[in-house]
Design a protein around this motif. Sequence first.
Motif, PDB file in Angstrom:
ATOM      1  N   LEU A   1       0.841  -1.186   0.000  1.00 48.87           N
ATOM      2  CA  LEU A   1       0.000   0.000   0.000  1.00 48.87           C
ATOM      3  C   LEU A   1       0.880   1.242   0.000  1.00 48.87           C
ATOM      4  CD1 LEU A   1      -2.748  -0.938   2.622  1.00 48.87           C
ATOM      5  CD2 LEU A   1      -2.781  -1.265   0.157  1.00 48.87           C
ATOM      6  N   ILE A   2       0.463   2.227  -0.764  1.00 47.32           N
ATOM      7  CA  ILE A   2       1.158   3.510  -0.793  1.00 47.32           C
ATOM      8  C   ILE A   2       0.129   4.610  -0.564  1.00 47.32           C
ATOM      9  CG2 ILE A   2       2.934   2.641  -2.376  1.00 47.32           C
ATOM     10  CD1 ILE A   2       1.479   4.164  -4.625  1.00 47.32           C
ATOM     11  N   PRO A   3       0.564   5.778  -0.095  1.00 44.78           N
ATOM     12  CA  PRO A   3      -0.370   6.904   0.018  1.00 44.78           C
ATOM     13  C   PRO A   3      -0.961   7.246  -1.344  1.00 44.78           C
ATOM     14  CG  PRO A   3       1.628   7.334   1.272  1.00 44.78           C
ATOM     15  CD  PRO A   3       1.886   6.080   0.482  1.00 44.78           C
ATOM     16  N   SER A   4      -2.240   7.583  -1.361  1.00 41.05           N
ATOM     17  CA  SER A   4      -2.921   7.866  -2.631  1.00 41.05           C
ATOM     18  C   SER A   4      -2.262   9.019  -3.379  1.00 41.05           C
ATOM     19  CB  SER A   4      -4.394   8.181  -2.368  1.00 41.05           C
ATOM     20  OG  SER A   4      -5.031   7.082  -1.752  1.00 41.05           O
ATOM     21  N   ASN A   5      -1.679  10.011  -2.651  1.00 36.98           N
ATOM     22  CA  ASN A   5      -1.060  11.164  -3.304  1.00 36.98           C
ATOM     23  C   ASN A   5       0.246  10.817  -4.004  1.00 36.98           C
ATOM     24  OD1 ASN A   5      -3.113  12.821  -2.401  1.00 36.98           O
ATOM     25  ND2 ASN A   5      -2.017  13.428  -0.535  1.00 36.98           N
ATOM     26  N   ASP A   6       0.788   9.621  -3.742  1.00 37.17           N
ATOM     27  CA  ASP A   6       2.069   9.251  -4.356  1.00 37.17           C
ATOM     28  C   ASP A   6       1.898   8.714  -5.773  1.00 37.17           C
ATOM     29  OD1 ASP A   6       3.022  10.004  -1.965  1.00 37.17           O
ATOM     30  OD2 ASP A   6       3.773   8.051  -1.328  1.00 37.17           O
ATOM     31  N   ALA A   7       0.682   8.357  -6.168  1.00 35.65           N
ATOM     32  CA  ALA A   7       0.446   7.836  -7.518  1.00 35.65           C
ATOM     33  C   ALA A   7       0.356   8.997  -8.509  1.00 35.65           C
ATOM     34  CB  ALA A   7      -0.823   7.005  -7.551  1.00 35.65           C
ATOM     35  N   ILE A   8       1.067   8.869  -9.624  1.00 34.31           N
ATOM     36  CA  ILE A   8       1.095   9.903 -10.669  1.00 34.31           C
ATOM     37  C   ILE A   8       0.325   9.366 -11.870  1.00 34.31           C
ATOM     38  CG2 ILE A   8       2.561  11.343 -12.113  1.00 34.31           C
ATOM     39  CD1 ILE A   8       4.829  10.821 -10.117  1.00 34.31           C
ATOM     40  N   ILE A   9      -0.731  10.050 -12.255  1.00 32.93           N
ATOM     41  CA  ILE A   9      -1.558   9.628 -13.386  1.00 32.93           C
ATOM     42  C   ILE A   9      -1.176  10.463 -14.597  1.00 32.93           C
ATOM     43  CG2 ILE A   9      -3.898   9.193 -14.192  1.00 32.93           C
ATOM     44  CD1 ILE A   9      -3.141   7.661 -11.677  1.00 32.93           C
ATOM     45  N   ARG A  10      -0.653   9.799 -15.620  1.00 28.97           N
ATOM     46  CA  ARG A  10      -0.261  10.474 -16.855  1.00 28.97           C
ATOM     47  C   ARG A  10      -0.812   9.709 -18.046  1.00 28.97           C
ATOM     48  NH1 ARG A  10       6.102  12.215 -15.747  1.00 28.97           N
ATOM     49  NH2 ARG A  10       5.648  13.729 -14.046  1.00 28.97           N
TER      50      ARG A  10
ATOM     51  N   GLN B   1      -5.008   5.514   1.248  1.00 30.92           N
ATOM     52  CA  GLN B   1      -4.003   4.592   0.716  1.00 30.92           C
ATOM     53  C   GLN B   1      -4.594   3.833  -0.454  1.00 30.92           C
ATOM     54  OE1 GLN B   1      -3.118   2.449   4.404  1.00 30.92           O
ATOM     55  NE2 GLN B   1      -1.050   3.292   4.332  1.00 30.92           N
ATOM     56  N   ILE B   2      -3.719   3.322  -1.298  1.00 30.44           N
ATOM     57  CA  ILE B   2      -4.138   2.591  -2.474  1.00 30.44           C
ATOM     58  C   ILE B   2      -3.242   1.375  -2.655  1.00 30.44           C
ATOM     59  CG2 ILE B   2      -2.688   3.868  -4.112  1.00 30.44           C
ATOM     60  CD1 ILE B   2      -5.158   3.844  -5.997  1.00 30.44           C
ATOM     61  N   GLU B   3      -3.802   0.297  -3.152  1.00 32.36           N
ATOM     62  CA  GLU B   3      -3.075  -0.957  -3.304  1.00 32.36           C
ATOM     63  C   GLU B   3      -2.303  -0.968  -4.617  1.00 32.36           C
ATOM     64  OE1 GLU B   3      -4.091  -5.755  -3.270  1.00 32.36           O
ATOM     65  OE2 GLU B   3      -5.637  -4.305  -3.819  1.00 32.36           O
ATOM     66  N   VAL B   4      -1.064  -1.476  -4.572  1.00 37.55           N
ATOM     67  CA  VAL B   4      -0.244  -1.650  -5.775  1.00 37.55           C
ATOM     68  C   VAL B   4      -0.186  -3.148  -6.088  1.00 37.55           C
ATOM     69  CG1 VAL B   4       2.014  -1.333  -6.835  1.00 37.55           C
ATOM     70  CG2 VAL B   4       1.102   0.398  -5.264  1.00 37.55           C
ATOM     71  N   ARG B   5      -0.768  -3.545  -7.203  1.00 36.71           N
ATOM     72  CA  ARG B   5      -0.798  -4.961  -7.570  1.00 36.71           C
ATOM     73  C   ARG B   5       0.499  -5.420  -8.230  1.00 36.71           C
ATOM     74  NH1 ARG B   5      -6.843  -5.763 -10.253  1.00 36.71           N
ATOM     75  NH2 ARG B   5      -8.037  -5.469  -8.330  1.00 36.71           N
ATOM     76  N   ASP B   6       1.097  -4.551  -9.024  1.00 34.31           N
ATOM     77  CA  ASP B   6       2.292  -4.979  -9.772  1.00 34.31           C
ATOM     78  C   ASP B   6       3.164  -3.760 -10.056  1.00 34.31           C
ATOM     79  OD1 ASP B   6       3.985  -6.759 -11.084  1.00 34.31           O
ATOM     80  OD2 ASP B   6       3.014  -6.446 -13.022  1.00 34.31           O
ATOM     81  N   GLY B   7       4.486  -4.007 -10.162  1.00 33.11           N
ATOM     82  CA  GLY B   7       5.415  -2.960 -10.557  1.00 33.11           C
ATOM     83  C   GLY B   7       6.222  -2.369  -9.436  1.00 33.11           C
TER      84      GLY B   7
END
Length: 376
Positions: A298-307, A336-342
């Motif tokens: 899990l990472i904080p939702s603000n850490d995800a960059i949508i491009r 928080q948001i789940e990271v499935r892969d990468g």
Amino acid sequence: MKPRSLVILLVLAAAAVYFLGIRPRQEAEAAAIGQAHAAGLPSVSVIVTARATAIRELVLPGALQAFDDTAIHARASGYLGKWLVDIGDHVKAGQVLAKIDSPEIDQQLRQARANLEVAKANMELARVTADRWKSLGGQHAVAQQDVDQRVADYAARQAEADAAEANVQRLEEMQQFESITAPFDGVISARTVDVGALISAGSGPELFHISQSSTLRVYVNVPQAYVPDMRVGLPVDVLVDEFPRQNFSGKIVRYAGALDAASRTLLVEVQIPNAQAELFPGMFCRLRFRLPSDPAILIPSNDAIIRAAGTLVAVVTDHNTIHFQPVELGRDFGTQIEVRDGLAAGTHIVENPSDALSEGEAVEPVLLADPAAKKG
């Protein structure tokens, strides 16, 4: 304790938290940022990814229902003679709940029994007559047609006797319906009639309502994302607000073989033992499913960059440079948001990355104290 003393204690406690915890951390981060500025590199706050340690759970609302619940109606018409149970009474299957006075059925039964005796007498006379005519026919003393007529008359009388006996049995069964009995073990939850009330078979109001609550059931609609985790026998915690310190245990006993096309949910039945009768049908509850799964990152939702190229995370490499790592996201838990892969556990990622960062840019990382993965 006086109000003034209480205020002083609260002020001292707040000061201790600030000077012993918050201020040293702020000073350490400020010192790290100062060192980064001295080196001429932009500083970025980073966290270390980790797998979630909490159990993955799903909580859904529901309502407790009795395992068996039915309304008791009359099968015979008449007047209520007496009722033998009332609300809250525990009854056994076959126990008499009330008596209906139905003189019409009693009279019809007496008449039917009398008709049966007449039919049996006529059948016996026809049998004796047929036997005599068959004897005379064997001696060629009478025509064979007359013999056949007497035999047919005996068969008709026999059929009349059988019909009369069937009518007696029907009325005897109807007479048994004058006693209202419980169809199963349970508790009387409603009584709607009093002595002397006119009872109409079939079309009248219910006389009693009976519930079997030694086992309760709850039907819930599980979202499609959790359908693969559903299986018969999966333990379920049943939470009721009226029992804040107690979790009632249930389990999945069955589920529908298809999803509802409109809501994309799966209908699941959970049964809960209730031998102590602590829970009542109709209570609101929450079902907590403890789902089997591998710990997620899990990472904080603000850490995800949508491009346009996809979803990225700003990673700080071993050489303190920025790398935008493509990731596949899973469930969103709000903060928080789940990271499935990468993304692997132990990776340094930039907290709330700025749009000014670029691929390969050298930075001075400032490690934050709080890890990201705390929920699952």
